[in-house]
Write a protein that holds these residues in place. Sequence first.
Motif, PDB file in Angstrom:
ATOM      1  N   LEU A 176      62.522  18.800  82.950  1.00  0.00           N
ATOM      2  CA  LEU A 176      63.359  19.288  84.035  1.00  0.00           C
ATOM      3  C   LEU A 176      64.751  19.639  83.542  1.00  0.00           C
ATOM      4  CD1 LEU A 176      63.875  19.781  87.057  1.00  0.00           C
ATOM      5  CD2 LEU A 176      64.436  17.349  87.265  1.00  0.00           C
ATOM      6  N   HIS A 177      65.285  18.862  82.613  1.00  0.00           N
ATOM      7  CA  HIS A 177      66.655  19.060  82.161  1.00  0.00           C
ATOM      8  C   HIS A 177      66.761  19.989  80.955  1.00  0.00           C
ATOM      9  CE1 HIS A 177      67.585  14.926  84.140  1.00  0.00           C
ATOM     10  NE2 HIS A 177      67.587  15.916  85.012  1.00  0.00           N
ATOM     11  N   GLY A 178      65.621  20.394  80.418  1.00  0.00           N
ATOM     12  CA  GLY A 178      65.647  21.277  79.260  1.00  0.00           C
ATOM     13  C   GLY A 178      65.445  22.736  79.629  1.00  0.00           C
ATOM     14  N   ARG A 179      65.530  23.601  78.626  1.00  0.00           N
ATOM     15  CA  ARG A 179      65.296  25.021  78.844  1.00  0.00           C
ATOM     16  C   ARG A 179      63.828  25.275  79.171  1.00  0.00           C
ATOM     17  NH1 ARG A 179      67.077  28.395  73.804  1.00  0.00           N
ATOM     18  NH2 ARG A 179      65.462  27.059  72.883  1.00  0.00           N
ATOM     19  N   VAL A 180      63.578  26.354  79.908  1.00  0.00           N
ATOM     20  CA  VAL A 180      62.197  26.728  80.212  1.00  0.00           C
ATOM     21  C   VAL A 180      61.424  26.964  78.916  1.00  0.00           C
ATOM     22  CG1 VAL A 180      60.730  28.505  81.241  1.00  0.00           C
ATOM     23  CG2 VAL A 180      62.728  27.656  82.491  1.00  0.00           C
ATOM     24  N   VAL A 181      62.050  27.608  77.962  1.00  0.00           N
ATOM     25  CA  VAL A 181      61.377  27.941  76.702  1.00  0.00           C
ATOM     26  C   VAL A 181      60.989  26.689  75.919  1.00  0.00           C
ATOM     27  CG1 VAL A 181      63.432  28.118  75.227  1.00  0.00           C
ATOM     28  CG2 VAL A 181      61.436  29.596  74.785  1.00  0.00           C
ATOM     29  N   ASP A 182      61.610  25.569  76.213  1.00  0.00           N
ATOM     30  CA  ASP A 182      61.307  24.323  75.515  1.00  0.00           C
ATOM     31  C   ASP A 182      60.390  23.392  76.307  1.00  0.00           C
ATOM     32  OD1 ASP A 182      62.976  24.991  73.343  1.00  0.00           O
ATOM     33  OD2 ASP A 182      64.744  24.311  74.455  1.00  0.00           O
ATOM     34  N   CYS A 183      59.964  23.809  77.495  1.00  0.00           N
ATOM     35  CA  CYS A 183      59.131  22.939  78.333  1.00  0.00           C
ATOM     36  C   CYS A 183      57.818  22.609  77.639  1.00  0.00           C
ATOM     37  CB  CYS A 183      58.851  23.628  79.672  1.00  0.00           C
ATOM     38  SG  CYS A 183      57.928  22.600  80.830  1.00  0.00           S
ATOM     39  N   SER A 184      57.450  21.335  77.655  1.00  0.00           N
ATOM     40  CA  SER A 184      56.217  20.916  76.997  1.00  0.00           C
ATOM     41  C   SER A 184      54.993  21.370  77.791  1.00  0.00           C
ATOM     42  CB  SER A 184      56.193  19.390  76.849  1.00  0.00           C
ATOM     43  OG  SER A 184      56.027  18.768  78.118  1.00  0.00           O
ATOM     44  N   ARG A 185      53.905  21.489  77.112  1.00  0.00           N
ATOM     45  CA  ARG A 185      52.652  21.869  77.777  1.00  0.00           C
ATOM     46  C   ARG A 185      52.251  20.809  78.805  1.00  0.00           C
ATOM     47  NH1 ARG A 185      46.987  23.189  74.553  1.00  0.00           N
ATOM     48  NH2 ARG A 185      45.778  23.891  76.372  1.00  0.00           N
ATOM     49  N   ALA A 186      52.362  19.543  78.420  1.00  0.00           N
ATOM     50  CA  ALA A 186      51.969  18.470  79.324  1.00  0.00           C
ATOM     51  C   ALA A 186      52.898  18.401  80.530  1.00  0.00           C
ATOM     52  CB  ALA A 186      51.975  17.130  78.581  1.00  0.00           C
ATOM     53  N   GLY A 187      54.199  18.581  80.301  1.00  0.00           N
ATOM     54  CA  GLY A 187      55.153  18.533  81.397  1.00  0.00           C
ATOM     55  C   GLY A 187      54.952  19.668  82.379  1.00  0.00           C
ATOM     56  N   PHE A 188      54.679  20.851  81.850  1.00  0.00           N
ATOM     57  CA  PHE A 188      54.435  22.001  82.712  1.00  0.00           C
ATOM     58  C   PHE A 188      53.165  21.792  83.536  1.00  0.00           C
ATOM     59  CE2 PHE A 188      52.547  26.244  83.435  1.00  0.00           C
ATOM     60  CZ  PHE A 188      53.572  26.818  84.175  1.00  0.00           C
ATOM     61  N   ALA A 189      52.123  21.313  82.889  1.00  0.00           N
ATOM     62  CA  ALA A 189      50.853  21.101  83.588  1.00  0.00           C
ATOM     63  C   ALA A 189      51.005  20.057  84.694  1.00  0.00           C
ATOM     64  CB  ALA A 189      49.779  20.662  82.593  1.00  0.00           C
ATOM     65  N   GLN A 190      51.734  18.986  84.412  1.00  0.00           N
ATOM     66  CA  GLN A 190      51.921  17.956  85.434  1.00  0.00           C
ATOM     67  C   GLN A 190      52.767  18.469  86.590  1.00  0.00           C
ATOM     68  OE1 GLN A 190      54.404  14.497  84.564  1.00  0.00           O
ATOM     69  NE2 GLN A 190      52.873  13.157  85.542  1.00  0.00           N
ATOM     70  N   ALA A 191      53.836  19.201  86.289  1.00  0.00           N
ATOM     71  CA  ALA A 191      54.688  19.749  87.347  1.00  0.00           C
ATOM     72  C   ALA A 191      53.909  20.690  88.245  1.00  0.00           C
ATOM     73  CB  ALA A 191      55.886  20.465  86.727  1.00  0.00           C
ATOM     74  N   MET A 192      53.061  21.513  87.653  1.00  0.00           N
ATOM     75  CA  MET A 192      52.259  22.452  88.432  1.00  0.00           C
ATOM     76  C   MET A 192      51.193  21.723  89.251  1.00  0.00           C
ATOM     77  SD  MET A 192      53.176  25.659  88.176  1.00  0.00           S
ATOM     78  CE  MET A 192      51.709  26.632  88.438  1.00  0.00           C
TER      79      MET A 192
END
Length: 254
Positions: free
Chosen positions: A100-116
């Motif tokens: 959440l606090h990082g750049r979109v380009v640095d978002c982890s695969r796991a973090g993105f999947a969980q957020a979605m």
Amino acid sequence: MKSLEGKTVLVVGVANAHSIAAGCAQAFADAGAEIAMTYVNETAKPYVQPVADAVGAKLLLPLDVEAEGQMDAVFAAIDARWGRLDVLVHSIAFCVAKDLHGRVVDCSRAGFAQAMDISVHSLIRMAQLAEPLMTKGGTILTMTYYGGEKVVDHYNIMGPVKAALEGTMRALAVELGPKGIRVNAISPGPLQTRAGSGIAHFDELIDAARSRAPEQTLVTIKDVGDVAVMLASDGMGRVTGDVTYVDGGLHVRA
């Protein structure tokens, strides 16, 4: 007669008395609806219970959308008590702090999947379970934010997540429309909630909203709840697939 007398409403996403979902629950109760609510886990329950008591909730059930079987159990309990559901309020979103606090380009695969999964796919799953209970039509509402349309500083990966949520809302509106089920999103301005406070530089976002909104005031959870009731009312029977802004006009500013 109150505008939603006899209607049944499930409100998902109350974290405490200051949550957007709490404002919605209170507004629906004030309009005469019968309320079912959820809490995410036993740690959260003591903060949610006072809200449930205040609105006279008939059901207060555990719902961690990542926990197998809990969502099915919630809708089964609603079916057992009322045999139908008229309104679903989906007001949940989550992203781990690192992403959440990082750049979109640095978002982890796991973090993105969980957020979605928590923020977007949970709406799909709830709509699927609500559909057979909305036998005479119904209303599904979800909460979005302007950061899903334009890039808002520090909103980061939640911008793309909210964009996906809005696209999902429109698709559900088309698919469920023939059954008289309307699906809409509410887009509040920045609010002093626990979820909002997780965004970096949130105080700056609040100050900017207060100074730039045409009404020059902040939105309250009551404002959002009142709009939710309006969208669920018979007078809005031909409104679906839309985003309704509750931000004092902030979204019209360049």
